[in-house]
Scaffold this motif. Structure first.
Motif, PDB file in Angstrom:
ATOM      1  N   ILE A   9       5.208 -28.083 -44.562  1.00  0.00           N
ATOM      2  CA  ILE A   9       4.445 -28.492 -45.739  1.00  0.00           C
ATOM      3  C   ILE A   9       3.110 -27.764 -45.636  1.00  0.00           C
ATOM      4  CG2 ILE A   9       3.290 -30.438 -46.857  1.00  0.00           C
ATOM      5  CD1 ILE A   9       5.549 -32.179 -45.485  1.00  0.00           C
ATOM      6  N   ILE A  10       2.673 -27.128 -46.713  1.00  0.00           N
ATOM      7  CA  ILE A  10       1.433 -26.356 -46.682  1.00  0.00           C
ATOM      8  C   ILE A  10       0.393 -27.046 -47.556  1.00  0.00           C
ATOM      9  CG2 ILE A  10       0.363 -24.128 -47.165  1.00  0.00           C
ATOM     10  CD1 ILE A  10       3.189 -22.910 -46.711  1.00  0.00           C
ATOM     11  N   LEU A  57      -6.655 -38.369 -48.786  1.00  0.00           N
ATOM     12  CA  LEU A  57      -6.326 -37.756 -47.495  1.00  0.00           C
ATOM     13  C   LEU A  57      -5.778 -38.795 -46.520  1.00  0.00           C
ATOM     14  CD1 LEU A  57      -9.280 -35.254 -46.947  1.00  0.00           C
ATOM     15  CD2 LEU A  57      -6.903 -34.733 -47.527  1.00  0.00           C
ATOM     16  N   GLN A  58      -6.368 -39.961 -46.525  1.00  0.00           N
ATOM     17  CA  GLN A  58      -5.878 -41.014 -45.629  1.00  0.00           C
ATOM     18  C   GLN A  58      -4.473 -41.460 -46.037  1.00  0.00           C
ATOM     19  OE1 GLN A  58      -9.185 -43.744 -45.586  1.00  0.00           O
ATOM     20  NE2 GLN A  58     -10.180 -42.614 -43.941  1.00  0.00           N
ATOM     21  N   GLU A  59      -4.219 -41.545 -47.331  1.00  0.00           N
ATOM     22  CA  GLU A  59      -2.866 -41.875 -47.794  1.00  0.00           C
ATOM     23  C   GLU A  59      -1.879 -40.786 -47.370  1.00  0.00           C
ATOM     24  OE1 GLU A  59      -1.824 -43.530 -51.749  1.00  0.00           O
ATOM     25  OE2 GLU A  59      -3.990 -43.458 -52.066  1.00  0.00           O
ATOM     26  N   PHE A  60      -2.270 -39.538 -47.592  1.00  0.00           N
ATOM     27  CA  PHE A  60      -1.407 -38.411 -47.248  1.00  0.00           C
ATOM     28  C   PHE A  60      -1.086 -38.423 -45.753  1.00  0.00           C
ATOM     29  CE2 PHE A  60      -0.699 -34.069 -45.808  1.00  0.00           C
ATOM     30  CZ  PHE A  60       0.265 -33.621 -46.696  1.00  0.00           C
ATOM     31  N   ALA A  66       1.860 -35.020 -38.803  1.00  0.00           N
ATOM     32  CA  ALA A  66       0.928 -33.899 -38.653  1.00  0.00           C
ATOM     33  C   ALA A  66       1.639 -32.619 -38.235  1.00  0.00           C
ATOM     34  CB  ALA A  66      -0.156 -34.259 -37.640  1.00  0.00           C
ATOM     35  N   LEU A  67       2.728 -32.752 -37.512  1.00  0.00           N
ATOM     36  CA  LEU A  67       3.444 -31.575 -37.026  1.00  0.00           C
ATOM     37  C   LEU A  67       4.198 -30.848 -38.129  1.00  0.00           C
ATOM     38  CD1 LEU A  67       4.708 -33.249 -33.803  1.00  0.00           C
ATOM     39  CD2 LEU A  67       2.903 -31.538 -33.988  1.00  0.00           C
ATOM     40  N   ASP A  68       4.456 -31.524 -39.243  1.00  0.00           N
ATOM     41  CA  ASP A  68       5.178 -30.922 -40.360  1.00  0.00           C
ATOM     42  C   ASP A  68       4.246 -30.228 -41.347  1.00  0.00           C
ATOM     43  OD1 ASP A  68       7.573 -31.925 -39.384  1.00  0.00           O
ATOM     44  OD2 ASP A  68       7.489 -33.729 -40.626  1.00  0.00           O
ATOM     45  N   VAL A  69       2.927 -30.365 -41.134  1.00  0.00           N
ATOM     46  CA  VAL A  69       1.965 -29.883 -42.125  1.00  0.00           C
ATOM     47  C   VAL A  69       1.115 -28.745 -41.550  1.00  0.00           C
ATOM     48  CG1 VAL A  69       0.013 -30.543 -43.606  1.00  0.00           C
ATOM     49  CG2 VAL A  69       1.867 -32.176 -43.173  1.00  0.00           C
ATOM     50  N   GLU A  70       1.010 -27.683 -42.344  1.00  0.00           N
ATOM     51  CA  GLU A  70       0.119 -26.574 -42.008  1.00  0.00           C
ATOM     52  C   GLU A  70      -1.108 -26.701 -42.909  1.00  0.00           C
ATOM     53  OE1 GLU A  70       0.266 -21.933 -43.011  1.00  0.00           O
ATOM     54  OE2 GLU A  70       1.913 -22.609 -41.698  1.00  0.00           O
ATOM     55  N   SER A  88      -4.403 -34.959 -33.302  1.00  0.00           N
ATOM     56  CA  SER A  88      -3.721 -36.098 -32.678  1.00  0.00           C
ATOM     57  C   SER A  88      -2.212 -35.899 -32.717  1.00  0.00           C
ATOM     58  CB  SER A  88      -4.108 -37.410 -33.346  1.00  0.00           C
ATOM     59  OG  SER A  88      -3.535 -37.505 -34.628  1.00  0.00           O
ATOM     60  N   GLY A  89      -1.700 -35.309 -33.774  1.00  0.00           N
ATOM     61  CA  GLY A  89      -0.272 -35.032 -33.876  1.00  0.00           C
ATOM     62  C   GLY A  89       0.182 -33.993 -32.872  1.00  0.00           C
TER      63      GLY A  89
END
Length: 163
Positions: A9-10, A57-60, A66-70, A88-89
């Motif tokens: 996810i970007i 951002l907090q909802e997202f 975190a590992l799926d998002v760039e 943290s991820g």
């Protein structure tokens, strides 16, 4: 097996008040992005737009791993929320990889390894930020909360084995 890049996810900055989220088609990710207040789908560019606010951002970050998002470099510098979430991820992933290797060496099946790792991630996510490590009382408190929610003793015992 799909390449990790195919599932990334970007997240990029759109404007001063919007962010662009490019998500590879995945029904789970689509359900998650739909839970972010103020999100909308942009058909022409095939991307989601979410408000650039602390609340969004907090909802997202609550709905995505975190590992799926760039995260774009610009957002990395600008947003403490995203930077801390991503770091943290990455720390969790390092520990997950190490655990997966140890369980694989012990001959556990792929499904058991996945179940144990997911249970440990739920446990770690239930904890407040801890700088001094995890104590026996953290484990006991978590297991008691599982029992209070109606989780079976057998599942709690598996949790203890995983932790």
């Amino acid at each position: 097996m799909k390449d990790k890049a195919d599932n990334t996810i970007i997240l990029t900055k759109g404007s001063a008040d919007t962010l662009y989220v490019q998500i590879p088609y995945n029904t789970v990710h689509i359900q998650r992005i739909r839970q972010v207040t103020g999100r909308r789908w942009e058909t022409d560019t095939k991307r989601w737009i979410i408000p650039y606010s602390d609340a969004s951002l907090q909802e997202f970050t609550k709905h995505f791993d975190a590992l799926d998002v760039e995260i774009s470099p610009e957002l990395w510098v600008e947003s403490d929320i995203l930077r801390k979430w991503k770091l943290s991820g990455e720390q969790t992933q390092w520990k997950r990889d190490q655990l997966q290797q140890a369980l694989k060496l012990r001959g556990y099946s792929r499904k058991t390894i996945k179940a144990y790792c997911n249970q440990i991630e739920r446990f770690v996510a239930s904890l407040p930020q801890i700088n001094n490590g995890i104590s026996a009382s953290h484990v006991q408190t978590y297991c008691l909360s599982l029992l209070e929610r109606g989780v079976s003793h057998s599942s709690v015992n598996q949790t203890i084995s995983a932790i």
